[in-house]
Design a protein around this motif. Structure first.
Motif, PDB file in Angstrom:
ATOM      1  N   ARG A  65       0.948  -1.142   0.122  1.00  0.00           N
ATOM      2  CA  ARG A  65       0.060  -0.013   0.101  1.00  0.00           C
ATOM      3  C   ARG A  65       0.803   1.209  -0.179  1.00  0.00           C
ATOM      4  NH1 ARG A  65       1.626   1.924   3.967  1.00  0.00           N
ATOM      5  NH2 ARG A  65       0.640   3.809   3.455  1.00  0.00           N
ATOM      6  N   ALA A 101       0.802   4.907  -2.309  1.00  0.00           N
ATOM      7  CA  ALA A 101       0.793   5.109  -3.914  1.00  0.00           C
ATOM      8  C   ALA A 101       2.132   4.907  -4.532  1.00  0.00           C
ATOM      9  CB  ALA A 101       0.551   6.746  -4.228  1.00  0.00           C
ATOM     10  N   GLY A 102       3.279   5.189  -3.989  1.00  0.00           N
ATOM     11  CA  GLY A 102       4.673   5.100  -4.659  1.00  0.00           C
ATOM     12  C   GLY A 102       4.827   3.397  -4.680  1.00  0.00           C
ATOM     13  N   ARG A 107      -6.822  -1.267  -7.171  1.00  0.00           N
ATOM     14  CA  ARG A 107      -7.365  -0.108  -6.209  1.00  0.00           C
ATOM     15  C   ARG A 107      -7.722   1.195  -7.431  1.00  0.00           C
ATOM     16  NH1 ARG A 107      -4.361   1.240  -0.844  1.00  0.00           N
ATOM     17  NH2 ARG A 107      -6.301   2.026  -0.281  1.00  0.00           N
ATOM     18  N   SER A 138       3.340   8.070   4.355  1.00  0.00           N
ATOM     19  CA  SER A 138       3.711   8.222   2.881  1.00  0.00           C
ATOM     20  C   SER A 138       5.251   8.482   2.541  1.00  0.00           C
ATOM     21  CB  SER A 138       3.268   9.943   2.801  1.00  0.00           C
ATOM     22  OG  SER A 138       4.112  10.455   1.461  1.00  0.00           O
ATOM     23  N   GLU A 139       5.838   7.490   1.664  1.00  0.00           N
ATOM     24  CA  GLU A 139       7.196   7.690   1.881  1.00  0.00           C
ATOM     25  C   GLU A 139       7.914   8.869   1.365  1.00  0.00           C
ATOM     26  OE1 GLU A 139       8.800   3.658  -0.466  1.00  0.00           O
ATOM     27  OE2 GLU A 139       7.311   4.968  -1.540  1.00  0.00           O
ATOM     28  N   GLN A 167      -2.284   3.673   9.595  1.00  0.00           N
ATOM     29  CA  GLN A 167      -1.078   3.638   8.877  1.00  0.00           C
ATOM     30  C   GLN A 167      -0.498   4.575   9.596  1.00  0.00           C
ATOM     31  OE1 GLN A 167      -4.073   3.957   7.347  1.00  0.00           O
ATOM     32  NE2 GLN A 167      -3.929   3.125   5.086  1.00  0.00           N
ATOM     33  N   ASP A 203      -2.012  10.787  -3.260  1.00  0.00           N
ATOM     34  CA  ASP A 203      -2.380   9.656  -4.169  1.00  0.00           C
ATOM     35  C   ASP A 203      -2.721   9.954  -5.512  1.00  0.00           C
ATOM     36  OD1 ASP A 203      -3.121   8.462  -1.257  1.00  0.00           O
ATOM     37  OD2 ASP A 203      -2.777   6.897  -2.504  1.00  0.00           O
ATOM     38  N   ASN A 212      -5.830  12.503  -1.063  1.00  0.00           N
ATOM     39  CA  ASN A 212      -4.915  11.861  -0.170  1.00  0.00           C
ATOM     40  C   ASN A 212      -5.889  11.081   0.836  1.00  0.00           C
ATOM     41  OD1 ASN A 212      -2.256  11.141   0.530  1.00  0.00           O
ATOM     42  ND2 ASN A 212      -2.537  12.234   2.393  1.00  0.00           N
ATOM     43  N   LYS A 213      -5.239  10.431   1.508  1.00  0.00           N
ATOM     44  CA  LYS A 213      -5.774   9.470   3.018  1.00  0.00           C
ATOM     45  C   LYS A 213      -7.045  10.488   3.525  1.00  0.00           C
ATOM     46  CE  LYS A 213      -5.352   6.125   3.700  1.00  0.00           C
ATOM     47  NZ  LYS A 213      -6.160   5.191   3.060  1.00  0.00           N
ATOM     48  N   LYS A 237       2.345  11.129  -9.706  1.00  0.00           N
ATOM     49  CA  LYS A 237       1.115  11.218  -8.976  1.00  0.00           C
ATOM     50  C   LYS A 237      -0.005  12.297  -9.524  1.00  0.00           C
ATOM     51  CE  LYS A 237       2.758   8.736  -5.239  1.00  0.00           C
ATOM     52  NZ  LYS A 237       3.517   9.440  -4.199  1.00  0.00           N
TER      53      LYS A 237
END
Ligand code: RUB
Length: 303
Positions: A19, A21-22, A62, A126-127, A155, A193, A203-204, A229
């Motif tokens: 999970r 996005a990246g 997704r 988020s990375e 998360q 995202d 985003n989330k 993105k």
């Protein structure tokens, strides 16, 4: 059979074992590469059809993170070239490597916005946002980080643990405590995202509430987003589908509550006017610059 490589990645993305996005984008690129390596003894046309089917299946895992279709389309563009199999493999590696490099650059650019002594708020996991925070810390800045839990999948715990293990001063809060703590926050940094042609951030779930609170308190709100993105189809007016997940992620009711409805959208949309800057690997851009990025990088997709 060979397609199991694709099905396995599809399942992992769908059930959120993979999970963010990246990571989703890189996993899809990797699966396409491995699949291309596995399938053999096919005519070029059969190969192309199989690769396209695989791409479609991955994309359906997704609906919201545009990194997924963008990664698949980037890799499958190799089908239009000579030696499509080699091209697919080459482009998958290219996508994965440039994605990792982008996170590094975003870290550097974003860290320039973090000052010594700052307290940063982040949401979800988020990375790209973590890269900004870690880079600021690596530069020797004395920083603190507030992480929201990020219900229902929590998360935020992953983010809190990652930053804590890195040596950073971390505080975990419930999602609804953001306004209570905003007086202690100097800057908000979240991931993305998807970014739309008119500069909105998808985003989330909960991100837009945080942006609103930050705006009210004049706290800068930044999103860290690799150029993949940015959502190409929003340039032709398409809307982004917001994934709605299983109500059981929110709660399995005790008997006495049975019958009450539950809604569980996984993402929300933050309007451009609440976003101070988008940190991309090619530099910081205002949300109004989103159209240009899509036109420049993804024009070939929609025309
Ligand atoms: C994850 C999420 C993240 C973005 C960006 O949602 O909203 O903020 O995907 O992450 P989920 P990254 O957990 O539902 O996938 O910067 O790692 O791409």
């Amino acid at each position: 059979s060979e397609i199991d490589i694709i099905k396995e990645t599809y399942e992992k993305i769908k059930n959120m074992e993979i999970r963010g996005a990246g990571r989703i984008g890189r996993a899809a690129a990797k699966a396409l590469k491995e699949y291309a390596l596995k399938i053999s003894n096919l005519s070029e046309e059969e190969f192309k059809n199989k690769m396209k089917e695989a791409g479609d299946l991955l994309i359906s895992a997704r609906p919201t993170a545009v990194s997924l279709p963008n990664a698949v389309k980037y890799v499958l563009k190799g089908l239009n070239e000579e030696n499509p199999k080699e091209k697919i493999i080459e482009r998958a590696d290219e996508f994965i490597n440039s994605s990792l490099k982008a996170i590094e650059n975003i870290g550097k650019f974003g860290a320039n916005r973090i000052k010594d002594g700052d307290t940063i708020l982040t949401h979800c996991n988020s990375e790209a946002a973590i890269s900004v925070i870690k880079t600021a810390y690596d530069e020797g800045k004395d920083i603190k980080v507030f992480c929201t839990e990020t219900r229902p999948r929590n998360q935020g715990y992953i983010t809190a643990k990652t930053l804590y293990d890195y040596g950073i001063d971390v505080t975990l809060i419930v999602d609804s405590a953001v306004r209570y703590f905003i007086k202690d926050i100097d800057i908000v940094v979240v991931g993305a995202d998807a970014i739309t042609a008119n500069g909105c951030l998808v985003n989330k779930i909960g991100t837009s509430q945080i942006a609103l609170i930050a705006n009210e308190s004049r706290v800068p709100f930044l999103t860290a987003a690799e150029t993949y993105k940015f959502h190409p189809k929003t340039i032709v007016g398409e809307l982004i589908e917001i994934e709605e997940r299983d109500p059981e992620e929110v709660t399995t009711f005790e008997e006495k509550y049975k019958g009450i409805k539950i809604r569980n959208p996984a993402f929300d949309v933050t309007p451009a006017k609440y976003i101070d800057a988008i940190i991309t690997e090619i530099g910081l851009i205002p949300p109004q610059g989103a159209w240009y990025i899509i036109e420049k990088y993804f024009g070939w997709l929609e025309k």
